[in-house]
Motif scaffolding. Structure first.
Motif, PDB file in Angstrom:
ATOM      1  N   LYS A  31      23.115  36.139  37.598  1.00 47.66           N
ATOM      2  CA  LYS A  31      24.126  35.646  36.647  1.00 47.66           C
ATOM      3  C   LYS A  31      25.395  36.505  36.725  1.00 47.66           C
ATOM      4  CE  LYS A  31      20.964  33.630  33.230  1.00 47.66           C
ATOM      5  NZ  LYS A  31      20.431  33.730  31.848  1.00 47.66           N
ATOM      6  N   PHE A  32      25.223  37.822  36.734  1.00 41.98           N
ATOM      7  CA  PHE A  32      26.398  38.696  36.818  1.00 41.98           C
ATOM      8  C   PHE A  32      27.163  38.445  38.126  1.00 41.98           C
ATOM      9  CE2 PHE A  32      24.132  41.778  33.857  1.00 41.98           C
ATOM     10  CZ  PHE A  32      25.001  41.569  32.802  1.00 41.98           C
ATOM     11  N   TYR A  33      26.425  38.235  39.208  1.00 43.25           N
ATOM     12  CA  TYR A  33      27.090  38.009  40.486  1.00 43.25           C
ATOM     13  C   TYR A  33      27.902  36.719  40.461  1.00 43.25           C
ATOM     14  CZ  TYR A  33      27.954  36.918  45.342  1.00 43.25           C
ATOM     15  OH  TYR A  33      28.581  36.578  46.511  1.00 43.25           O
ATOM     16  N   GLU A  34      27.331  35.667  39.911  1.00 41.60           N
ATOM     17  CA  GLU A  34      28.062  34.393  39.838  1.00 41.60           C
ATOM     18  C   GLU A  34      29.344  34.548  39.025  1.00 41.60           C
ATOM     19  OE1 GLU A  34      27.322  31.745  41.618  1.00 41.60           O
ATOM     20  OE2 GLU A  34      25.564  32.775  42.420  1.00 41.60           O
ATOM     21  N   GLU A  35      29.290  35.320  37.947  1.00 46.08           N
ATOM     22  CA  GLU A  35      30.492  35.561  37.143  1.00 46.08           C
ATOM     23  C   GLU A  35      31.513  36.370  37.931  1.00 46.08           C
ATOM     24  OE1 GLU A  35      29.187  37.401  33.528  1.00 46.08           O
ATOM     25  OE2 GLU A  35      27.977  35.674  32.912  1.00 46.08           O
ATOM     26  N   ALA A  36      31.034  37.377  38.677  1.00 46.88           N
ATOM     27  CA  ALA A  36      31.936  38.196  39.503  1.00 46.88           C
ATOM     28  C   ALA A  36      32.611  37.354  40.571  1.00 46.88           C
ATOM     29  CB  ALA A  36      31.153  39.338  40.154  1.00 46.88           C
ATOM     30  N   LEU A  37      31.853  36.441  41.162  1.00 49.20           N
ATOM     31  CA  LEU A  37      32.390  35.592  42.220  1.00 49.20           C
ATOM     32  C   LEU A  37      33.525  34.716  41.704  1.00 49.20           C
ATOM     33  CD1 LEU A  37      32.006  34.868  45.200  1.00 49.20           C
ATOM     34  CD2 LEU A  37      30.363  33.129  44.500  1.00 49.20           C
ATOM     35  N   GLN A  38      33.346  34.199  40.514  1.00 52.28           N
ATOM     36  CA  GLN A  38      34.399  33.358  39.936  1.00 52.28           C
ATOM     37  C   GLN A  38      35.621  34.194  39.567  1.00 52.28           C
ATOM     38  OE1 GLN A  38      33.117  29.996  37.415  1.00 52.28           O
ATOM     39  NE2 GLN A  38      31.025  30.740  37.694  1.00 52.28           N
ATOM     40  N   SER A  39      35.421  35.419  39.051  1.00 48.34           N
ATOM     41  CA  SER A  39      36.553  36.305  38.754  1.00 48.34           C
ATOM     42  C   SER A  39      37.307  36.658  40.032  1.00 48.34           C
ATOM     43  CB  SER A  39      36.065  37.593  38.080  1.00 48.34           C
ATOM     44  OG  SER A  39      35.482  37.314  36.822  1.00 48.34           O
ATOM     45  N   ARG A  41      37.494  34.883  42.769  1.00 49.23           N
ATOM     46  CA  ARG A  41      38.251  33.707  43.223  1.00 49.23           C
ATOM     47  C   ARG A  41      39.483  33.456  42.376  1.00 49.23           C
ATOM     48  NH1 ARG A  41      32.796  30.138  44.495  1.00 49.23           N
ATOM     49  NH2 ARG A  41      32.521  30.899  46.644  1.00 49.23           N
ATOM     50  N   ASN A  42      39.450  33.945  41.137  1.00 51.76           N
ATOM     51  CA  ASN A  42      40.630  33.846  40.260  1.00 51.76           C
ATOM     52  C   ASN A  42      41.545  35.060  40.393  1.00 51.76           C
ATOM     53  OD1 ASN A  42      39.791  31.369  39.189  1.00 51.76           O
ATOM     54  ND2 ASN A  42      38.525  32.358  37.625  1.00 51.76           N
ATOM     55  N   GLN A  43      41.283  35.893  41.424  1.00 47.58           N
ATOM     56  CA  GLN A  43      42.091  37.084  41.743  1.00 47.58           C
ATOM     57  C   GLN A  43      42.066  38.120  40.626  1.00 47.58           C
ATOM     58  OE1 GLN A  43      45.980  35.701  42.953  1.00 47.58           O
ATOM     59  NE2 GLN A  43      45.206  34.935  44.902  1.00 47.58           N
ATOM     60  N   ASN A  44      40.983  38.149  39.876  1.00 47.21           N
ATOM     61  CA  ASN A  44      40.802  39.165  38.838  1.00 47.21           C
ATOM     62  C   ASN A  44      39.775  40.176  39.354  1.00 47.21           C
ATOM     63  OD1 ASN A  44      40.411  40.714  36.577  1.00 47.21           O
ATOM     64  ND2 ASN A  44      40.165  38.988  35.166  1.00 47.21           N
ATOM     65  N   ASN A  45      40.249  41.062  40.254  1.00 44.17           N
ATOM     66  CA  ASN A  45      39.327  41.991  40.914  1.00 44.17           C
ATOM     67  C   ASN A  45      38.730  43.018  39.958  1.00 44.17           C
ATOM     68  OD1 ASN A  45      39.582  40.765  43.366  1.00 44.17           O
ATOM     69  ND2 ASN A  45      41.055  42.231  44.192  1.00 44.17           N
ATOM     70  N   ALA A  46      39.507  43.424  38.963  1.00 38.78           N
ATOM     71  CA  ALA A  46      38.988  44.423  38.015  1.00 38.78           C
ATOM     72  C   ALA A  46      37.763  43.878  37.282  1.00 38.78           C
ATOM     73  CB  ALA A  46      40.079  44.811  37.016  1.00 38.78           C
ATOM     74  N   GLU A  47      37.864  42.640  36.810  1.00 37.04           N
ATOM     75  CA  GLU A  47      36.720  42.026  36.122  1.00 37.04           C
ATOM     76  C   GLU A  47      35.561  41.808  37.097  1.00 37.04           C
ATOM     77  OE1 GLU A  47      34.320  40.506  33.209  1.00 37.04           O
ATOM     78  OE2 GLU A  47      36.245  41.541  32.980  1.00 37.04           O
ATOM     79  N   ALA A  48      35.895  41.432  38.328  1.00 35.12           N
ATOM     80  CA  ALA A  48      34.848  41.200  39.329  1.00 35.12           C
ATOM     81  C   ALA A  48      34.058  42.483  39.593  1.00 35.12           C
ATOM     82  CB  ALA A  48      35.470  40.690  40.630  1.00 35.12           C
ATOM     83  N   ILE A  49      34.761  43.617  39.684  1.00 41.44           N
ATOM     84  CA  ILE A  49      34.083  44.893  39.924  1.00 41.44           C
ATOM     85  C   ILE A  49      33.108  45.209  38.802  1.00 41.44           C
ATOM     86  CG2 ILE A  49      34.444  47.396  40.028  1.00 41.44           C
ATOM     87  CD1 ILE A  49      37.016  46.851  41.595  1.00 41.44           C
ATOM     88  N   VAL A  67      28.281  43.368  49.419  1.00 44.71           N
ATOM     89  CA  VAL A  67      29.248  42.784  50.358  1.00 44.71           C
ATOM     90  C   VAL A  67      30.580  42.515  49.659  1.00 44.71           C
ATOM     91  CG1 VAL A  67      29.782  40.762  51.769  1.00 44.71           C
ATOM     92  CG2 VAL A  67      27.495  41.770  51.859  1.00 44.71           C
ATOM     93  N   LEU A  68      30.510  41.865  48.498  1.00 42.95           N
ATOM     94  CA  LEU A  68      31.737  41.510  47.784  1.00 42.95           C
ATOM     95  C   LEU A  68      32.444  42.752  47.248  1.00 42.95           C
ATOM     96  CD1 LEU A  68      33.602  39.323  46.797  1.00 42.95           C
ATOM     97  CD2 LEU A  68      32.118  39.000  44.798  1.00 42.95           C
ATOM     98  N   LEU A  69      31.684  43.724  46.760  1.00 40.72           N
ATOM     99  CA  LEU A  69      32.276  44.959  46.244  1.00 40.72           C
ATOM    100  C   LEU A  69      32.986  45.715  47.367  1.00 40.72           C
ATOM    101  CD1 LEU A  69      32.487  46.340  43.524  1.00 40.72           C
ATOM    102  CD2 LEU A  69      30.354  47.540  43.996  1.00 40.72           C
ATOM    103  N   GLY A  70      32.379  45.758  48.554  1.00 43.62           N
ATOM    104  CA  GLY A  70      33.017  46.396  49.699  1.00 43.62           C
ATOM    105  C   GLY A  70      34.324  45.729  50.053  1.00 43.62           C
ATOM    106  N   ASP A  71      34.349  44.403  49.990  1.00 45.41           N
ATOM    107  CA  ASP A  71      35.565  43.649  50.290  1.00 45.41           C
ATOM    108  C   ASP A  71      36.680  43.990  49.298  1.00 45.41           C
ATOM    109  OD1 ASP A  71      36.991  41.539  51.744  1.00 45.41           O
ATOM    110  OD2 ASP A  71      36.865  40.446  49.862  1.00 45.41           O
ATOM    111  N   ILE A  72      36.347  44.051  48.027  1.00 42.44           N
ATOM    112  CA  ILE A  72      37.350  44.350  47.002  1.00 42.44           C
ATOM    113  C   ILE A  72      37.880  45.776  47.157  1.00 42.44           C
ATOM    114  CG2 ILE A  72      37.730  44.627  44.520  1.00 42.44           C
ATOM    115  CD1 ILE A  72      35.665  42.377  44.096  1.00 42.44           C
ATOM    116  N   TYR A  73      36.988  46.728  47.354  1.00 43.46           N
ATOM    117  CA  TYR A  73      37.415  48.118  47.529  1.00 43.46           C
ATOM    118  C   TYR A  73      38.326  48.267  48.747  1.00 43.46           C
ATOM    119  CZ  TYR A  73      34.197  49.957  43.978  1.00 43.46           C
ATOM    120  OH  TYR A  73      33.558  50.250  42.793  1.00 43.46           O
TER     121      TYR A  73
END
Length: 933
Positions: A31-39, A41-49, A67-73
């Protein structure tokens, strides 16, 4: 849905994953991952992290989150954090396709160009990813000033994708660096035609004008590039430098201050800023900026720094400006490798240089002296050794011949030459020297003893025994030679005679404990552990401080499977001498067998402090680093191992195997080339080099080598197998099948069977392929690999009932094999058997890191109305096998059931773009049409 996951690797994963996350934790993590993925995609990296970290708190092994956290960092240029996440994702089994581009980008940011070239091989990826990787490799070569190699990478990228803009820009930059202004300009114009708004194109145009001293035009092009992308670092630096040359300091300052704010870890910006400040009499501020630049450079690992010329020179300039002259000089020496003239004792100096593996310096030193002293035998010998170590074998032979002719040699000089060659690892040449010396003087123990040892190490026990017998006949009362004879007899399986020789040696010298230890080894080989233990304990009582005896006692206990008792003996040995190298090496072996990786590395590092150049120490250190998953350090040790091996083909091959296993293909090829140069008849090295050239080097070299091997070994299977692999690589499947058929007929075994089977499938000879497996299985019913392959094919073809019979039989042999449980679950899903979910759950628990088990479980859950829970497992499957269109189709169905229709459409589009057919393809098309309504 099926998996060909090897059983051995599975057992390893089971050992590493004894405890699994609870089902509830997994669902919450999803569930947390799905929420992060949507954040995201909405270019809200801080919330995604935040959400990704929440997901990892629930399940620290959630691959998709890493994988996604590495991409954002990486986007944020938090390089250390990005490296951690990408490394974790890789260790946890992320599909390389998902992380390889980010890894290439990370290595580029960290100026780890050699690592990029070693570790990132485009051949393993599909045509969508491959051109991008070739561009990264091209830019890496360009930074290392290897222009031809860079152009080759860019050309390969353009062959795959003719409109790859970055490859065209890369060609322009490479041609410019070569000095081909016209060619560079043509490439830049082509880039403009492809994509006129790419800032890299305008930067290339500006660089060309800058190099041509058309400075006004250069400035215009740089301005255009920055207008398109204000954060284009290379352009900002180039424009700042140009503005400084034009004395437009105020404008240059604006660029440099911008870079210092947006890219504070760029050392060149700090250095140019310091120069500009100094030029404007702001000396204190300039010094601070220089110190910042120096600190940034200090943070770069030396191996990366020394590999990159521009940064290395920048390091010199920064330290010179700070008046750190010693450090500046150290960096400059790396550019200009000067060999100092020495006026001391030439022969001793030459010996030291050879020990340090600096033969060219020794040659430069000795050559003039040898000309002045042509009758000096020792000098000729040393110069011959230097030539040999430098690989100049003809000149070495001339000097050795000269040394031999200077005086009456009774074999001692020839033996000394052999010892010298042996010390440098030239085993074959050493054998020839010792044989010549021994033939000249059969009494020459200094030639005979090492010759026996060499014969045994080379797997020639009969020659060893014959030589040992000849030595013994000349000196029958020599207990050392009796002990040597016993060892040779032991190696030929003559246990009774060996025991007699050891006992005779002890009769001659009752205190000769080497022979007593050898008797204990003989006991162990005969599984008589009690007798071996009693023999050694009696010795130990008389010599309580003898470390060799304690180590042998540990080996006896280890052979008997009593690891803790073995550890006790080694602990006692260490208490006597903490710096005992044999004790530390024995501890490394024992710790690794006991799964104590951290303890093993501690012992190996202690051994390294004692003798860092010892091959056994290097080997122990490498194995320990690998056991601790410290690949970077292991790779460095492997290079040391290859260097230390010098001309020892066995050690070179061993180092190469380590390098191959660790994915360091570039260095492995270098090591194997050295091995086959040393001994062209070493078949394992020839095979490995051919395979490496084919898959990671130059295929034409592989073909030439394989054809040559076929001429040498026409009745062996391996040349045909290599030629089959090459034809398969070239997609000439008919020719490959012919070679594999020849190999199978010459040496029918499981390996040649499976090669032929796979090749028959590629040439659409399905019936023949299946019959081949069927006939083999009937003769070899316990041969698991072909049985699994046969069952997998039945499953893929929808022959569920036939496949079920084979998997049932396999599951009886291997009741906890997740592949069989998983495939049976999939069969049950399609045949309506209620056991589908329970089998899938068992498979996923046994192999939580495998795409197939996660996909099957997730898909069954989606089909049973548990879409949200199933989506978590499907995401996990995709993270590990991102190119599988069937998994994407399953994700789309789950998203559709959760009313996330736009995301479902995206997944379906990606799945149907694939050129690979998959189960459910027609249903996927129908679902996409429905969602578009």
């Amino acid at each position: 849905m099926t998996s060909n996951f090897p059983l051995k690797k599975l057992l390893l994963i089971l050992a590493l994953n004894p405890i699994q996350m609870s089902y509830a934790d997994d669902v919450q993590a999803g569930k947390f991952y799905e929420e992060a993925l949507q954040s995201y995609r909405n270019q809200n990296n801080a919330e995604a992290i935040i959400q990704l970290k929440n997901a990892l708190q629930q399940n620290e092994k959630y691959v998709a989150a890493h994988v996604l956290l590495g991409d954002i960092y990486l986007q944020q240029k938090s390089l250390s954090a990005a490296e951690v996440e990408l490394s974790l994702a890789k260790q946890l089994g992320a599909d390389p396709s998902l992380i390889v581009e980010n890894l290439a980008k990370l290595y580029t940011y960290q100026i780890r160009y050699n690592d990029l070239l070693r570790e990132i091989d485009p051949v393993h990826f599909n045509t969508e990813v491959r051109p991008v990787l070739h561009v990264y490799r091209g830019n890496a070569y360009l930074q290392l000033n290897l222009i031809s190699e860079a152009l080759n990478e860019f050309d390969i990228a353009l062959q795959i994708a003719p409109d790859q803009i970055n490859a065209v820009i890369g060609r322009a930059n490479a041609l410019l660096k070569r000095g081909d202004i016209k060619g560079a300009d043509q490439a830049a114009e082509k880039a403009l035609q492809i994509q006129p708004n790419d800032p890299g194109t305008w930067f290339a145009k500006g660089s060309i004008k800058h190099a041509s001293m058309e400075l006004d035009d250069a400035l215009k092009f740089y301005d255009k590039a920055i207008e398109l992308n204000p954060e284009h670092v290379d352009t900002r630096l180039a424009r700042a430098g140009l503005l400084m040359d034009l004395k437009q300091d105020e404008k240059a300052m604006q660029d440099l201050e911008y870079l210092r704010r947006t890219d504070p870890l760029e050392p060149k910006a700090a250095y140019l800023h310091a120069v500009l400040l100094e030029r404007n009499n702001q000396k204190e501020a300039a010094t601070k900026e220089l110190e910042v630049a120096a600190d940034i450079i200090t943070g770069i690992k030396p191996e990366y720094l020394t590999a990159h010329g521009p940064t290395l020179m920048l390091s010199s300039l920064v330290n010179y400006s700070l008046q750190r002259f010693d450090l500046a000089a150290e960096y400059l020496r790396l550019y200009v490798k000067q060999y100092p003239e020495q006026s001391g004792p030439y022969k001793l100096l030459a010996s030291i240089l050879l020990q340090k593996n600096e033969p060219e310096q020794a040659i430069d030193l000795l050559r003039p002296l040898q000309i002045r002293n042509p009758q000096d035998q020792r000098l000729a010998f040393l110069l011959g050794s230097a030539f040999m170590q430098a690989g100049k074998h003809d000149m070495a032979n001339t000097m050795f011949g000269k040394a031999t002719s200077l005086g009456n040699d009774s074999g001692s000089l020839q033996a000394e030459i052999g010892m010298n060659r042996l010390a440098m690892g030239q085993e074959q040449a050493a054998v020839q020297d010792f044989e010549a010396a021994f033939k000249r003087n059969p009494d020459a123990i200094q030639a005979g003893i090492p010759l026996v040892a060499l014969y045994m190490s080379r797997g020639e026990p009969e020659k060893a025994l014959k030589t040992a017998q000849a030595l013994h006949e000349k000196a029958s009362k020599n207990f050392t030679l009796l002990n040597l004879l016993g060892i040779a007899q032991f190696n030929t399986g003559q246990y009774k005679q060996a025991r007699q020789s050891f006992e005779e040696a002890i009769e001659l010298d009752p205190n000769f404990h080497d022979a007593k230890i050898n008797l204990s080894k003989l006991d162990v080989s005969e599984k008589n552990f009690d007798q071996a233990r009693q023999r050694l304990q009696a010795l130990q009582q008389n010599q309580p401080g003898n470390i060799d005896i304690l180590i042998e006692l540990a080996r006896v206990e280890q052979s008997a499977g009593r690891f803790e008792a073995a550890n006790d003996w080694l602990t006692k040995a260490k208490m006597i001498d903490q710096k005992s190298l044999p004790t530390l090496l024995a501890l490394v072996d024992l710790d690794l067998k006991m799964g104590k990786a951290a303890e093993a590395i501690t012992a190996a590092q202690a051994a390294e402090m004692i003798d860092k150049n010892n091959p056994q120490v290097i080997d122990a250190l490498a194995r320990s680093y690998l056991a601790n998953n410290n690949r970077e350090k292991a790779l460095g040790v492997f290079i040391r191992m290859a260097d230390q091996a010098r001309f020892n083909v066995k050690q070179l091959y061993k180092a190469a195997r380590y390098q191959i296993d660790a994915g360091d293909y570039f260095e492995a090829i270098k090591t194997l080339k050295k091995a086959v140069l040393v001994d062209e008849n070493h078949i394992p090295s020839q095979i490995a080099l051919t395979e490496m050239e084919l898959n990671h080097g130059k295929p034409v070299f592989a073909l030439n080598r394989a054809e040559s091997l076929l001429k040498q070994y026409p009745n062996r299977a391996f040349p045909h197998q290599l030629l089959g692999d090459i034809a398969d690589h070239d997609k000439n499947f008919s020719l490959a099948t012919s070679h594999y058929q020849s190999a199978f007929e010459l040496e029918p075994d499981t390996t040649s069977l499976m090669q032929l089977y796979e090749s028959l499938k590629k040439t659409s000879q399905l019936d023949k392929a299946f019959n081949l497996l069927d006939q083999w299985i009937k003769k070899h019913p316990q041969d698991q690999r072909p049985t699994v392959a046969f069952a997998n094919e039945l499953l893929k073809n929808g022959k569920f009932k036939e496949a079920e019979k084979h998997y049932d039989a396999l599951l009886k042999q291997f009741p906890n094999e997740p592949q069989f449980l998983n495939n049976l679950a999939y069969i049950y899903l399609n045949t309506g058997n209620d056991k589908a979910l329970s089998y899938a759950e068992q498979a996923q628990k046994l192999a939580p890191d495998q795409a197939a088990s996660n996909d099957t479980l997730g898909w069954i859950m989606v089909n049973q109305g548990q879409a949200e829970q199933g989506l978590h497992y499907l995401r996990n499957a995709h993270s590990r096998l991102s190119q599988d269109p069937e998994i994407r189709y399953h994700i789309a169905v789950a998203l559709s059931k959760l009313q996330r229709k736009e995301e479902a459409k995206q997944e379906l589009v990606e799945a149907l773009k694939s050129k690979t057919s998959f189960n459910g393809q027609e249903q996927a098309k129908a679902l996409l049409e429905k969602l578009r309504e």
